[in-house]
Design a protein around this motif. Structure first.
Motif, short mmCIF file in Angstrom:
data_model
loop_
_atom_site.label_atom_id
_atom_site.label_comp_id
_atom_site.label_asym_id
_atom_site.label_seq_id
_atom_site.Cartn_x
_atom_site.Cartn_y
_atom_site.Cartn_z
N MET A 1 0.82 -1.20 0.00
CA MET A 1 0.00 0.00 0.00
C MET A 1 0.85 1.25 0.00
SD MET A 1 -3.28 -0.13 -0.25
CE MET A 1 -4.47 0.91 0.60
N SER A 2 2.10 1.14 0.53
CA SER A 2 2.84 2.39 0.69
C SER A 2 3.23 3.00 -0.67
CB SER A 2 4.04 2.21 1.62
OG SER A 2 5.23 2.11 0.90
N ASP A 3 3.33 2.16 -1.73
CA ASP A 3 3.58 2.72 -3.06
C ASP A 3 2.47 3.67 -3.47
OD1 ASP A 3 5.89 1.39 -3.30
OD2 ASP A 3 5.17 -0.13 -4.71
N LEU A 4 1.25 3.32 -3.08
CA LEU A 4 0.09 4.15 -3.42
C LEU A 4 0.22 5.53 -2.79
CD1 LEU A 4 -2.69 4.23 -4.79
CD2 LEU A 4 -3.68 3.33 -2.67
N ALA A 5 0.80 5.59 -1.59
CA ALA A 5 0.95 6.88 -0.90
C ALA A 5 1.87 7.82 -1.68
CB ALA A 5 1.50 6.66 0.52
N PHE A 6 2.71 7.25 -2.55
CA PHE A 6 3.66 8.07 -3.32
C PHE A 6 3.27 8.15 -4.80
CE2 PHE A 6 5.88 6.64 0.44
CZ PHE A 6 6.59 7.77 0.84
N ALA A 7 2.06 7.73 -5.11
CA ALA A 7 1.67 7.62 -6.53
C ALA A 7 1.39 8.97 -7.19
CB ALA A 7 0.45 6.71 -6.66
N GLY A 8 1.10 9.98 -6.39
CA GLY A 8 0.81 11.29 -6.97
C GLY A 8 -0.67 11.55 -7.10
N VAL A 9 -1.01 12.84 -7.17
CA VAL A 9 -2.40 13.28 -7.14
C VAL A 9 -3.17 12.78 -8.37
CG1 VAL A 9 -3.89 15.32 -7.20
CG2 VAL A 9 -1.79 15.33 -5.82
N ALA A 10 -2.60 13.00 -9.54
CA ALA A 10 -3.32 12.68 -10.78
C ALA A 10 -3.61 11.18 -10.83
CB ALA A 10 -2.49 13.11 -11.98
N ALA A 11 -2.59 10.36 -10.52
CA ALA A 11 -2.77 8.91 -10.57
C ALA A 11 -3.79 8.43 -9.54
CB ALA A 11 -1.42 8.22 -10.34
N GLN A 12 -3.75 9.04 -8.34
CA GLN A 12 -4.70 8.62 -7.30
C GLN A 12 -6.13 8.97 -7.69
OE1 GLN A 12 -3.38 10.28 -3.59
NE2 GLN A 12 -1.62 8.93 -3.46
N ALA A 13 -6.33 10.17 -8.24
CA ALA A 13 -7.68 10.56 -8.65
C ALA A 13 -8.20 9.61 -9.72
CB ALA A 13 -7.68 12.01 -9.16
N ASP A 14 -7.32 9.20 -10.65
CA ASP A 14 -7.73 8.23 -11.68
C ASP A 14 -8.16 6.91 -11.05
OD1 ASP A 14 -7.37 9.92 -13.75
OD2 ASP A 14 -5.39 9.14 -14.34
N LYS A 15 -7.35 6.43 -10.10
CA LYS A 15 -7.66 5.15 -9.44
C LYS A 15 -8.99 5.22 -8.70
CE LYS A 15 -2.88 3.68 -8.54
NZ LYS A 15 -2.75 2.44 -9.34
N VAL A 16 -9.24 6.35 -8.04
CA VAL A 16 -10.50 6.49 -7.31
C VAL A 16 -11.66 6.50 -8.29
CG1 VAL A 16 -11.91 8.04 -5.87
CG2 VAL A 16 -9.49 7.66 -5.30
N ARG A 17 -11.50 7.24 -9.37
CA ARG A 17 -12.59 7.32 -10.35
C ARG A 17 -12.85 5.98 -11.02
NH1 ARG A 17 -11.42 12.89 -11.67
NH2 ARG A 17 -9.73 12.09 -12.92
N ARG A 18 -11.78 5.21 -11.23
CA ARG A 18 -11.97 3.87 -11.83
C ARG A 18 -12.38 2.83 -10.79
NH1 ARG A 18 -6.83 4.60 -14.51
NH2 ARG A 18 -6.04 3.09 -13.01
N LYS A 19 -12.46 3.27 -9.54
CA LYS A 19 -12.82 2.42 -8.38
C LYS A 19 -11.78 1.31 -8.14
CE LYS A 19 -17.76 3.45 -8.76
NZ LYS A 19 -18.11 3.59 -10.19
#
Lengths: 103, 495
Positions: free
Chosen positions: B1-19
């Motif tokens: 999970m810690s990689d996700l903490a460093f993934a960046g804003v744009a990538a995280q927003a995409d992941k959330v939107r794609r669920k």
């Protein structure tokens, strides 16, 4: 090295509404002296005919229409005050009452 | 999970939107990391319940087919100078202890509207006055790359939290370098926009003709995304610039080819009166060569009045601060401290004397001294005229070049306590960032390497007013070519 006297420093502190101990006055007086000495470098710059820059980018004041809009209620505005009553800030009395004058 | 903490804003927003991940999971991840790294001193206030409630609402909106916005579910933390409705705001000062503002600042409101989750408030030098983070009245903030060293200032908590992966990104303010310098000390990207590009409504005021809100982020892409979210005119700030906001992310792929970069002759040890760390000079020289290989032209330029930036800034900013901080009077918000029966004058003097820290007192005193009748012309007016000359130097330079390149700071992060006894030594940490603020220009700090001891080094680029796209274009070209962005510090405090 330049140092402000305690009395000079106290006069500035009074203008700034800062109550400082004598020790603080002495420390700040010495530090201000040192910092101001560094500022003297500006005196060597030729600024003859140079307009002072009062803001970061040139801008004109934009007028807006004079319409009443919703704003913070008085109760919310005084809600974070250290002392408030009935939508008013409470402060120590600043005007003496008639009774006190005659007593 | 810690990689996700460093993934960046744009990538995280995409992941959330794609669920792929829920906003709630992402928020829980950062809350847990913030708790585990509490010794870093980056956070002044965490708001777990508010953040989880908000994240839940975003997940529900997505489940129902709604679009929560470009920052959907991305957990962001704010420098504690940004006013947040219902969430304590102290500006790092004792005098605002316990203040819970009744409104959101414009930048905060725009983040929320774009779907961001606000995790809490980050440590900073009191009222943004400081270059190390050490002037916080609340807690010492440490550099995640070396906890014996400062994170920089004044947005030290923001830079430390972003670097350590304790929030996806942050907003800070930059009055004399307070976004760029800590970004360089902590190895992240920090962007100070043009004065007026982002509204100052709901930002605790330090020096009103210099203050500007901007992003601290892991990549130029994240900085661009945050800037396009918060920028733009605001009727509640008469100094906000009435110009359309470009989609800054579109500037990222423009490449360095065709850009001319100026290297100022005066940003040198002999002109600025301070030592440059040779490792910093080498790293920035190497970055310049990378940009040349990418197609940029480089030439030397002259900013003859930049050597006066430090005295000019340290007269004007404290003068403005002495006036702005008059509002802390023990009457309207924050603390009141006075002996029982004290008159109003004593309430002012005691409240301020007891609750402002040493650096804030020093600057209020300096500003009051400079504005006193009889001294005004010699100090304040003189400094305003020199400010004109500094701005003119840039205007002339930008006739020939698109950008100005230099180190962000003369040294990497210095040890905690090493400059605490000398205000002037501390002020030197800002010597390369101040000119930009005096001229009202945008500037960016981008990671460009490490010292042998593993401390991050940052390079600064400055552009003409509203030249944020040029900054992001060059910074992004460098970021891709160098591959330096996104480095992660060791997990020193991981429990």
């Amino acid at each position: 090295m330049k140092t402000l006297t305690r009395e000079e420093t106290r006069a500035v502190a009074e203008l700034a509404r800062l109550q400082l101990s004598d020790a603080e006055l002495d420390t700040i007086g010495a530090e201000l002296g040192q910092i101001l000495e560094h500022m003297e470098a500006l005196a060597e710059v030729d600024t003859e005919g140079v307009e002072p820059m009062t803001h970061a980018v040139p801008m004109s004041i934009r007028p807006r229409s004079d319409e009443v809009e919703a704003s913070l209620s008085a109760g919310r505005a005084v809600g974070a005050a250290p002392d408030a009553e009935d939508d008013f800030f409470r402060v120590p009395r600043v005007i003496e009452s008639r009774g006190e004058e005659s007593s | 999970m810690s990689d996700l903490a460093f993934a960046g804003v744009a990538a995280q927003a995409d992941k959330v939107r794609r669920k792929d991940v829920s906003a709630r999971e992402l928020t829980e991840l950062y809350l847990a990391r913030a708790e585990a790294h509490s010794e870093l001193g980056a956070y002044l206030h965490l708001e777990p319940e508010g953040a989880l409630t908000r994240a839940g609402a975003i997940d529900r909106a997505l489940a129902e087919g709604g679009d929560p916005g470009p920052l959907a579910g991305v957990p962001i933390a704010l420098k504690d100078i940004l006013v947040t409705e219902g969430m304590t705001t102290t500006a790092g000062s004792k005098i605002l202890d316990g203040w819970v503002p009744p409104y959101d600042g414009t930048a905060v409101e725009r983040l929320r509207r774009a779907g961001a989750v606000i995790l809490g408030k980050l440590n900073m030098d009191e009222f943004a006055m400081g270059s190390s983070g050490e002037n916080s009245s609340r807690a010492v903030c440490k550099n995640p790359w070396d906890p014996q060293r400062v994170p920089g200032g004044s947005s030290g908590g923001s830079a430390a939290a972003v670097a350590a992966g304790l929030c996806a990104a942050s907003l800070g303010t930059d009055t004399g370098g307070s976004i760029r310098q800590p970004a360089s000390f902590c190895g992240i990207v920090g962007l100070r926009p043009t004065y007026g590009r982002v509204s100052r409504y709901g930002v605790v005021a330090f020096a009103s003709s210099f203050d500007q809100v901007g992003p601290l982020a892991r990549t130029t892409e994240d900085a661009a995304l945050l800037l396009e979210t918060i920028a733009g005119p605001d009727p509640r700030d008469a100094t906000s610039i009435d110009a359309p906001v470009p989609r800054y992310r579109d500037a990222l792929n423009g490449g360095a080819k065709g850009l001319t970069i100026g290297i100022p002759d005066e940003f040198s040890a002999e002109h600025l009166g301070t030592g440059f760390d040779p490792e910093v000079e080498r790293a920035v020289d190497e970055a310049r060569r990378v940009l040349e290989r990418e197609g940029a032209a480089v030439r030397s330029i002259s900013l003859p009045h930049s050597r006066y930036a430090l005295p000019t800034y340290y007269l004007l900013a404290p003068a403005e601060a002495s006036s702005n901080l008059a509002r802390y009077d023990g009457v309207r918000y924050g603390r009141r401290d006075a002996e029982p029966g004290a008159g109003l004058g004593a309430v002012y003097g005691e409240t301020r004397g007891r609750n402002f820290g040493p650096e804030v007192k020093r600057r209020i005193m300096l500003g009051t001294y400079a504005l006193r009748s009889g001294y005004y012309d010699a100090y304040y007016l003189k400094a305003q005229k020199v400010r004109s000359l500094i701005a003119r130097d840039f205007a002339r330079a930008f006739e020939d070049v698109d950008l100005v390149l230099s180190p962000t700071a003369p040294t990497p992060a210095f040890p905690i306590g090493s400059r605490a006894d000398s205000p002037l030594d501390m002020y030197m940490a800002d010597v390369l960032t101040l000119s930009c603020n005096l001229a009202g220009l945008p500037g960016i700090s981008v990671p460009c390497g490490f010292t042998q001891n593993g401390l991050p080094i940052g390079m600064q680029m400055l552009a003409p007013a509203l030249g944020e796209e040029t900054l992001l274009r060059a910074a992004s070209a460098y970021e891709r070519a160098s591959g330096i962005a996104g480095a992660r510090p060791p997990e020193v405090f991981h429990g």
